[in-house]
Scaffold this active site. Sequence first.
Site, PDB file in Angstrom:
ATOM      1  N   SER A  50       0.814  -1.213   0.000  1.00 26.25           N
ATOM      2  CA  SER A  50       0.000   0.000   0.000  1.00 26.25           C
ATOM      3  C   SER A  50       0.848   1.265   0.000  1.00 26.25           C
ATOM      4  CB  SER A  50      -0.935   0.015   1.215  1.00 26.25           C
ATOM      5  OG  SER A  50      -1.853  -1.053   1.165  1.00 26.25           O
ATOM      6  N   GLY A 232      -4.471  -1.917  -0.667  1.00 23.04           N
ATOM      7  CA  GLY A 232      -3.676  -1.625  -1.854  1.00 23.04           C
ATOM      8  C   GLY A 232      -3.469  -0.140  -2.032  1.00 23.04           C
ATOM      9  N   GLY A 234      -3.040   3.637  -4.273  1.00 17.65           N
ATOM     10  CA  GLY A 234      -3.683   4.378  -5.342  1.00 17.65           C
ATOM     11  C   GLY A 234      -5.012   4.989  -4.967  1.00 17.65           C
ATOM     12  N   CYS A 260      -9.324  -1.966   3.870  1.00 17.62           N
ATOM     13  CA  CYS A 260      -8.643  -0.781   3.357  1.00 17.62           C
ATOM     14  C   CYS A 260      -9.121  -0.424   1.949  1.00 17.62           C
ATOM     15  CB  CYS A 260      -7.129  -0.992   3.412  1.00 17.62           C
ATOM     16  SG  CYS A 260      -6.190   0.558   3.362  1.00 17.62           S
ATOM     17  N   ASN A 302      -3.216   2.653   7.250  1.00 21.84           N
ATOM     18  CA  ASN A 302      -2.405   3.163   6.159  1.00 21.84           C
ATOM     19  C   ASN A 302      -3.349   3.540   5.031  1.00 21.84           C
ATOM     20  OD1 ASN A 302      -0.661   3.792   4.135  1.00 21.84           O
ATOM     21  ND2 ASN A 302      -0.066   1.679   3.706  1.00 21.84           N
ATOM     22  N   HIS A 358      -6.454  -2.085   9.350  1.00 19.99           N
ATOM     23  CA  HIS A 358      -5.773  -3.362   9.091  1.00 19.99           C
ATOM     24  C   HIS A 358      -5.882  -4.318  10.272  1.00 19.99           C
ATOM     25  CE1 HIS A 358      -3.729  -2.248   5.292  1.00 19.99           C
ATOM     26  NE2 HIS A 358      -3.908  -1.030   5.774  1.00 19.99           N
ATOM     27  N   GLU A 360      -5.237  -7.343  10.227  1.00 21.34           N
ATOM     28  CA  GLU A 360      -4.184  -8.352  10.121  1.00 21.34           C
ATOM     29  C   GLU A 360      -2.850  -7.836  10.649  1.00 21.34           C
ATOM     30  OE1 GLU A 360      -3.148  -5.687   6.884  1.00 21.34           O
ATOM     31  OE2 GLU A 360      -5.025  -6.347   7.768  1.00 21.34           O
TER      32      GLU A 360
END
Length: 387
Positions: A50, A232, A234, A260, A302, A358, A360
Amino acid sequence: MLTTREPAVLVLEDGRTFSGRAYGHRGTTVGEAVFSTGMTGYQETLTDPSYHRQVVVMTAPHVGNTGWNDEDDESGRIWVAGYVVRDPAIRPSSWRSRRTLEDELDAQGVVGICDIDTRALTRHLRERGAMRVGIFSGADAELPRPELLHRVQDAPEMAGSALAAEVATKDAYVVPAVGERRFTVAAVDLGIKSMTPAMMAERGIEVHVLPATTTLEEVRGVAPDGVFFSNGPGDPATAELQAELLRGVLRAGIPYFGICFGNQILGKALGFGTYKLKYGHRGINQPVMDRTTGKVEVTAHNHGFAVDAPLDRPTDTEFGSATVSHVCLNDDVVEGLEVRRGGNGGKGRLVAFSVQYHPEAAAGPHDAAYLFDRFTDLMLEFSEVPV
């Protein structure tokens, strides 16, 4: 470890500059300047896809203490475009360390800078917003500042950038379930971190990781009990291909979980807009409330974009009633969505959910790991009583 500290310079697109010393690989890099508030977990940050095309500024003053090991990578390489620290560790101190952080940055060609006032840089980014930046060391650091500024301003902006396909797998692969296989999940890779399928596998899920450009027919070919969209890089405004795939998944009545970027794509599929945050959320200490339970979690973030959805009411969509399920307690940014069918006021049966942060998080905290259990419970419910 590299010991020679040549001069280096950091140039922001608004013209502000910071002089420091070379760190990591020597050379030039440009990207979007963002700051991360985590005090640990830098290896997981650096290898998070990311962060593709971003120059990460660490707010923690001392970085590199635990070196670099061979177990904690979240992907096959470092993805950040550049790295900014105040005081690099002289030597690592961890029994798991195999080499220094700087040696790994140099080996992977990641240009960095150290010995600058990262507090002042972070305050500048908070006030002015995330912006393009360049780091220049070696011979390039001696070039005239107007030329360096021109290079920065010529770099592409993050808004409008479609990057997921650049970091995602090109070929499908399978992460087998640990122990007895209970479910099969089709996971669309938009920049997936290795911990995500690992945590699913621990719950008896066989994970089929598919490319970012996968089709609904390819998803159906897995015969999944559930579909997952990963994190990811962008601008989610460019992800119409993935949003249309998700609409097909929802029309097919397959349970969905997204993280995300997967949260932003669910928002797009439901008809909500997305927007760029001024400076984003990055770090492992962000407070989020799960509005379905009333509990507050400390979470890893993030993201520089967010979903524009109403916090105070459900929204009727083609796929059911959509509700904001999680919210950031710092700024009320949408941190999760859920979709329910039937019932009134968003009280029907859960069919899809996602979070902007996140769960994870390999470097911690682990407050949100229960979301993987929520996904398995959802698939179990659908297996017993299909929608």
